[in-house]
Design a protein around this motif. Structure first.
Motif, short mmCIF file in Angstrom:
data_model
loop_
_atom_site.label_atom_id
_atom_site.label_comp_id
_atom_site.label_asym_id
_atom_site.label_seq_id
_atom_site.Cartn_x
_atom_site.Cartn_y
_atom_site.Cartn_z
N HIS A 6 17.90 -51.33 -95.61
CA HIS A 6 18.64 -52.62 -95.40
C HIS A 6 18.69 -53.16 -94.57
O HIS A 6 19.25 -52.77 -93.83
CB HIS A 6 19.16 -53.10 -96.47
N TYR A 19 19.03 -62.19 -95.79
CA TYR A 19 18.43 -60.69 -96.09
C TYR A 19 16.86 -60.63 -96.05
O TYR A 19 16.29 -61.10 -96.80
CB TYR A 19 18.60 -59.66 -97.61
N LYS A 43 14.04 -54.11 -97.42
CA LYS A 43 14.51 -52.96 -96.94
C LYS A 43 13.08 -52.72 -96.61
O LYS A 43 11.79 -53.31 -96.39
CB LYS A 43 14.39 -52.34 -98.63
N LEU A 96 26.46 -54.08 -97.67
CA LEU A 96 25.34 -54.49 -96.24
C LEU A 96 25.88 -55.11 -95.02
O LEU A 96 25.97 -55.08 -94.48
CB LEU A 96 24.20 -55.17 -96.75
N SER A 101 23.62 -54.81 -101.48
CA SER A 101 22.96 -54.59 -102.54
C SER A 101 22.42 -54.36 -104.18
O SER A 101 23.50 -54.17 -104.60
CB SER A 101 22.16 -53.48 -101.79
N LEU A 109 20.26 -59.87 -104.05
CA LEU A 109 21.73 -59.61 -103.71
C LEU A 109 23.12 -59.79 -104.03
O LEU A 109 22.56 -60.95 -104.93
CB LEU A 109 21.87 -60.10 -102.08
#
Length: 725
Positions: A596, A605, A608, A638, A678, A703
């Motif tokens: 991540h 974010y 991945k 995260l 996550s 998220l």
């Protein structure tokens, strides 16, 4: 340890080879050093094993290096175990090369592809090469005796596995002759504070110290700021103001107009706001009448008192002079209540004084070195072991073992020249960080451009350097305060790579062109614009200049806290950086694993990633900070808004219990921080509860965002999930 090959444990580790031992019953090969088996490997099918004996393994004598090897006729995977002293770090045995991130470490991480271990208690560097291998655990473990244990799975074959052992590595190989970690080590604590110099220069007074102490108590103390340091300008000039006095007596006299209550008033004002008082001094003697009354304390040339280019009269550093003028000064500062002392101009005492005396034939090189070391010892004798000691400035070999921190660059300021110097010199000298001493990149002036302040404070925080601010209260706008809060406190990071200094890059090629040497003692430096041509002129030309990430621009901070292991990528544009694909293995991450990725300053974010990470273009002075955590098949923590480390500061522990994610948090009461988790297929959040804080959760794309409003300093967040059948 093998009794038949018993060797005692020496207080000073020997400059001698490790001895081999083959146990026929267990089929185990081991190498013993300083009374302990430090390397062992069991080779079950061992009929055709070959290995180098300790007695013929010496490759050098003074810079001692031993190389051992192991070969087998039939390829096999085996476990090799290293058992070293308590203070052992996973260390890359060379500095970052082109395309590699500079490696830092906080905790006891074992980093993918980093093929070395450094035993900091014995100054022993071990690296292994020639075969495929992989760490068996994500961090260095500790056995019941306190030893550090790290194991690798390694494929032995007919091609030799070769292991290099470098005894007294920093002391002899890198030339830090005073480095003796078995006798003393620098303090490893994180240091953060405020310094008066670039805020006020010599225009400092008791009212300003009281004001800044109140301001910092209201705004930054809860975030980890600890020291308020008074710099040049408090002392009564010249030094000593009465030439009949000793230098110790001269420094005790403050300027009555600016500090009517003297040192006692300074200490009281700072302590009243909950900070530790810190003070600046230097090694200079400025009173022109001093030689008349204290002539036995200074150096002479051809019958006249010597002066240095960047320093006035020079201590002769005899035992009598140090006992009369130096040790009593620092003993008095300690007794007055100063917990941190910065000693300036010692570079000039050495380079412009004692070295000049060598050039003039007054003394030899060895005598100059010993005199300077004696000066440093006298200052430490006065301070004792508890006072934090910053030596300024220069990366001084003679200071090793006596000081806690060394300033690694010249005076910083809010111009791009000053900011770039801090970013670049942090990279250049990082191999010494928390091994020899704490590196100090000098104070940070946040009145510079916001992006530049963000870059230098992010790097100082993540690399764990000495963190000092230096602006007036007016400069600390809410925007700048937020940048500071998100980078306080600095971590206790240390280098995870080592090697000799790379001399392919220019140092300070730009300083005099930009006026560093002629600044006023009374006027703080102001920010200035910079052209693209000036940016590249400062950077200079060197072999990797046109790479995606030239030296100083790419960092990987590997963090371990409890069972949490993650990497923080740092990109710092000391020159403009283009967008590119960044291979994960260049950061010490497994290229085939999935991670991540979360961008801290963008609060974004990135999804991945595996193999490589797409990174964006950065203009000069900008930075990009990205957390990379190995993806799990369940919800996981995260990142957060609290700290640029995401989050070695406010997340104390994370544990998966049943179908709940338990997170222990620390925070500042009355503030709100957001924590990101996550989402995973097969898990649905049922509810969340929190003790010590209020929590509000919401989905944000892929998220879960948990906004935590702290009522207390500690909070326990529980995310309860329902697992799909």
């Amino acid at each position: 340890m093998n009794n038949e090959n018993f060797h005692p444990v020496c207080h000073e580790p020997p400059v001698a080879h490790a001895l081999h031992h083959w146990n026929e019953q267990t089929k185990t090969l081991s190498y013993e050093y300083n009374g302990e088996d430090i390397i062992s490997v069991t080779i079950p099918d061992s009929q055709d094993v070959g290995f180098r004996h300790g007695s013929d393994g010496s490759m050098q004598s003074i810079q001692y290096m031993q190389q051992i090897y192991i070969t087998v006729e039939k390829p096999m995977w085996v476990t090799m175990t290293f058992r070293l002293s308590a203070d052992t770090v996973n260390m890359r045995p060379h500095r970052a090369r082109s395309g590699q991130a500079i490696l830092a470490q906080n905790g006891r991480r074992l980093v993918s592809g980093v093929n070395g271990l450094y035993d900091a208690d014995q100054d022993l560097l071990i690296d292994f090469n020639g075969c495929r291998w992989k760490w068996q655990s994500p961090r260095i473990l500790q056995d019941e005796s306190g030893k550090s244990v790290a194991s690798i799975s390694i494929r032995l074959c007919e091609k030799p596995l070769f292991i290099n052992l470098r005894m007294h590595y920093y002391k002899n190989h890198l030339g830090y002759c005073y480095y003796r970690p078995w006798e003393s080590k620098p303090k490893k604590k994180a240091v953060a504070g405020w310094c008066s110099w670039e805020a006020y220069r010599r225009n400092i007074d008791s009212g300003k110290i009281a004001e800044i102490s109140r301001f910092m108590a209201e705004n930054l103390k809860d975030y980890g700021l600890e020291y308020i340091q008074v710099d040049d300008g408090y002392q009564k000039m010249p030094l000593p103001y009465d030439p009949k006095l000793t230098m110790a007596e001269g420094w005790m006299a403050c300027d009555e107009e600016k500090f009517p209550d003297g040192h006692e008033g300074i200490v009281k004002a700072i302590r009243s706001q909950g900070f530790c008082p810190a003070i600046w001094t230097n090694a200079n003697i400025t009173n022109p009448e001093f030689p008349k009354y204290n002539g036995d304390a200074i150096l002479y040339h051809e019958g006249k008192p010597m002066k240095g280019e960047w320093i006035d009269y020079l201590y002769n550093c005899t035992p009598q002079t140090l006992a009369k003028h130096v040790t009593p000064l620092f003993r008095k500062l300690r007794e007055l209540g100063y917990g941190y002392v910065k000693i300036d101009a010692i570079r000039h005492l050495l380079f412009d004084g004692l070295h000049e005396a060598v050039r003039l034939g007054i003394m030899g090189n060895r005598e100059a070195q010993e005199k300077f070391r004696a000066y440093l010892q006298a200052t430490r004798d006065g301070l004792g072991n508890d006072v934090y000691y910053l030596a300024s400035w220069g990366e001084l070999h003679e200071a090793v073992g006596l000081v806690d921190a060394c300033r690694i660059c010249m005076d910083a300021n809010p111009t791009w020249a000053g900011v770039r110097m801090q970013l670049f010199e942090t990279a250049r000298w990082f191999h010494t960080q928390r091994i020899l001493f704490l590196n100090d990149p000098d104070h940070v002036c946040v009145r510079t451009k916001p992006e530049w302040a963000k870059s230098v404070l992010s790097l100082i925080s993540l690399s764990g350097e000495l963190y000092m601010l230096s602006d007036t209260p007016e400069a600390y706008t809410e925007e700048k305060l937020e940048i500071i809060r998100k980078t306080l406190p600095p971590l206790q990071s240390r280098t995870a790579e080592t090697g000799p200094l790379n001399l392919e890059y220019p140092a300070y090629a730009w300083t005099k062109l930009h006026g560093f040497a002629v600044q006023s003692h009374d006027s703080p430096v102001e920010p200035e614009d910079i052209t693209a041509q000036e940016v590249y002129n400062m950077a200079g030309e060197y072999p990797t200049m046109d790479d995606d990430h030239p030296f100083s621009t790419l960092w990987a901070f590997h963090l371990q806290q409890g069972d949490q292991n993650w990497c923080v990528l740092g990109r710092f544009a000391t020159v403009p950086l283009r967008a590119c694909g960044l291979p994960l293995d260049s950061l010490g991450l497994e290229p085939d694993a999935e991670y991540h990725a979360f961008d801290f300053w963008k609060q974004e974010y990135l999804g991945k990633v595996s193999g490589s990470l797409s990174v964006r273009e950065l203009a000069v002075g900008e930075c990009q900070i990205v957390a990379l955590r190995r993806a799990e098949k369940r919800p996981q923590f995260l990142a957060s808004t609290r700290h640029v480390s995401m989050d070695a500061v406010s997340v104390q522990n994370v544990a998966w219990e049943g179908s709940s994610l338990m997170v222990l948090l620390s925070g500042v009461p009355g503030t709100v921080e957001t924590y990101y988790f996550s989402e995973s297929e097969g898990f649905r959040l049922q509810n969340a509860d929190c003790t010590g804080a209020d929590v509000r959760c919401e989905k944000d794309g892929r998220l879960l965002k948990a906004a935590v409003a702290f009522r207390e300093k500690e909070a326990r967040l529980r995310l309860n999930y329902k697992e799909a059948k």
